[in-house]
Write a protein that holds these residues in place. Structure first.
Motif, PDB file in Angstrom:
ATOM      1  N   ARG A 138      -7.857 -36.552  16.273  1.00 25.56           N
ATOM      2  CA  ARG A 138      -7.445 -35.464  17.150  1.00 25.56           C
ATOM      3  C   ARG A 138      -8.407 -35.376  18.342  1.00 25.56           C
ATOM      4  NH1 ARG A 138      -6.643 -34.210  11.974  1.00 25.56           N
ATOM      5  NH2 ARG A 138      -4.601 -33.432  11.332  1.00 25.56           N
ATOM      6  N   GLU A 165       0.389 -39.013  23.568  1.00 27.17           N
ATOM      7  CA  GLU A 165      -0.943 -38.700  24.080  1.00 27.17           C
ATOM      8  C   GLU A 165      -1.536 -39.953  24.720  1.00 27.17           C
ATOM      9  OE1 GLU A 165      -3.091 -37.371  20.701  1.00 27.17           O
ATOM     10  OE2 GLU A 165      -2.088 -35.416  20.596  1.00 27.17           O
ATOM     11  N   THR A 173      -0.698 -42.842  22.173  1.00 31.08           N
ATOM     12  CA  THR A 173      -0.417 -42.580  20.768  1.00 31.08           C
ATOM     13  C   THR A 173       0.786 -41.663  20.675  1.00 31.08           C
ATOM     14  OG1 THR A 173      -2.770 -42.751  20.197  1.00 31.08           O
ATOM     15  CG2 THR A 173      -1.335 -41.653  18.603  1.00 31.08           C
ATOM     16  N   VAL A 175       2.598 -39.003  18.500  1.00 32.42           N
ATOM     17  CA  VAL A 175       2.356 -38.068  17.406  1.00 32.42           C
ATOM     18  C   VAL A 175       3.702 -37.477  17.000  1.00 32.42           C
ATOM     19  CG1 VAL A 175       1.085 -36.044  16.632  1.00 32.42           C
ATOM     20  CG2 VAL A 175       0.093 -37.538  18.381  1.00 32.42           C
ATOM     21  N   ARG A 177       5.832 -35.055  14.219  1.00 32.64           N
ATOM     22  CA  ARG A 177       5.789 -34.028  13.184  1.00 32.64           C
ATOM     23  C   ARG A 177       7.223 -33.702  12.767  1.00 32.64           C
ATOM     24  NH1 ARG A 177       1.377 -32.732  16.533  1.00 32.64           N
ATOM     25  NH2 ARG A 177       2.870 -32.049  18.122  1.00 32.64           N
ATOM     26  N   GLU A 209       3.306 -35.323   9.223  1.00 31.01           N
ATOM     27  CA  GLU A 209       2.805 -35.716  10.548  1.00 31.01           C
ATOM     28  C   GLU A 209       2.259 -37.133  10.506  1.00 31.01           C
ATOM     29  OE1 GLU A 209      -0.648 -34.401  13.796  1.00 31.01           O
ATOM     30  OE2 GLU A 209       0.208 -32.912  12.423  1.00 31.01           O
ATOM     31  N   ARG A 211       0.565 -40.428  13.272  1.00 33.29           N
ATOM     32  CA  ARG A 211       0.101 -40.872  14.586  1.00 33.29           C
ATOM     33  C   ARG A 211       0.307 -42.375  14.658  1.00 33.29           C
ATOM     34  NH1 ARG A 211      -3.079 -37.190  17.300  1.00 33.29           N
ATOM     35  NH2 ARG A 211      -4.078 -38.859  18.465  1.00 33.29           N
TER      36      ARG A 211
END
Length: 253
Positions: A138, A165, A173, A175, A177, A209, A211
């Protein structure tokens, strides 16, 4: 059928090709798929950059790793005290005065080089910097450059969202969810083109979640649709056609 050999798990996590038998087993075994996905995520974090100053692990940790790999007791990283599997520290081999190192004691059976490399990486990444890894998962330095709300497809009541991100070095990346998306098999994350005729698999979603490191050359304008599918254990790596949630990223102009 026995689960994958640890060497094959490490190979799969690093993106290396597997022989037909382990490849077929991986496609049909949820436990092995989760293990590969977990190790692949750790490898992605390691490749993402410097995790900061590392703290050397206690001697007992190396002792357990060394025993698991079947190494002699005098095999030890430079600067670390020797340790047995029970955590007790043993004396280093004495110098015989000739300048040559003392002979090694007999070694037990050693496992393959891929397992040794994976174990060494876990000692550095897991023991030496648990907080650093959490920070890397994170990172404050990453900026959200695209996002989308993921909507359930017919037959599903799940919901979710996705963000892209980007860090200062331009590494991206995705991400993802998702909630209320329990599947009988496993769940896989994809990027699709706008017509859903071409697709790129990013990996397995374990939990709510995940990544996923995006390949440097991947054009999100060409593959803007985030898709999470329910996949059966049928040994077929293609998309099942059963999408749980989907949404198109809002990309900057």
């Amino acid at each position: 059928m026995p689960h994958l050999d640890p060497d094959d798990v490490a190979l799969a996590a690093l993106g290396e090709p597997l022989d037909a038998a382990p490849r077929a087993h991986l496609a049909s075994c949820a436990d092995c798929a989760r293990e590969v996905a977990s190790l692949a995520a750790a490898a992605a974090v390691a490749r993402a950059g410097d995790a900061g100053e590392l703290v050397p692990p206690p001697a007992a940790v190396w002792g357990r790793v060394r025993d698991e790999l079947g190494l002699a007791e005098d095999v030890v990283p430079e600067g670390m005290d020797l340790a047995r599997g029970d955590g007790s520290v043993v004396d280093r081999p004495a110098d015989d005065g000739s300048g040559d190192p003392a002979p090694e004691s007999p070694r037990r059976h050693r496992r393959g080089p891929w397992l040794a490399a994976a174990a060494a990486g876990l000692v550095v990444g897991g023991v030496a910097g648990g907080l650093a890894v959490s920070a890397a998962l994170r990172p404050d330095s990453e900026t959200v450059v695209a996002e989308v709300r993921l909507e359930a497809l017919p037959g599903w009541s799940a919901s979710g969202d996705a963000q892209v991100e980007e860090d200062a070095q331009g590494r991206r990346t995705l991400v993802v969810r998702v909630t209320d998306a329990d599947a009988d098999g496993f769940r896989e994350v994809w990027l699709l083109d706008a017509g859903a005729t071409r697709l790129v698999s990013l990996g397995l979603l374990d939990g709510d979640e995940g990544r996923f490191a995006l390949p440097p050359g991947l054009d999100l304008a060409e593959f803007p649709v985030v898709d999470v599918s329910a996949e059966p254990f049928d040994g077929d790596p293609a998309h099942s056609g059963d999408s749980i949630v989907r949404g198109e990223l809002a990309l900057p102009a």
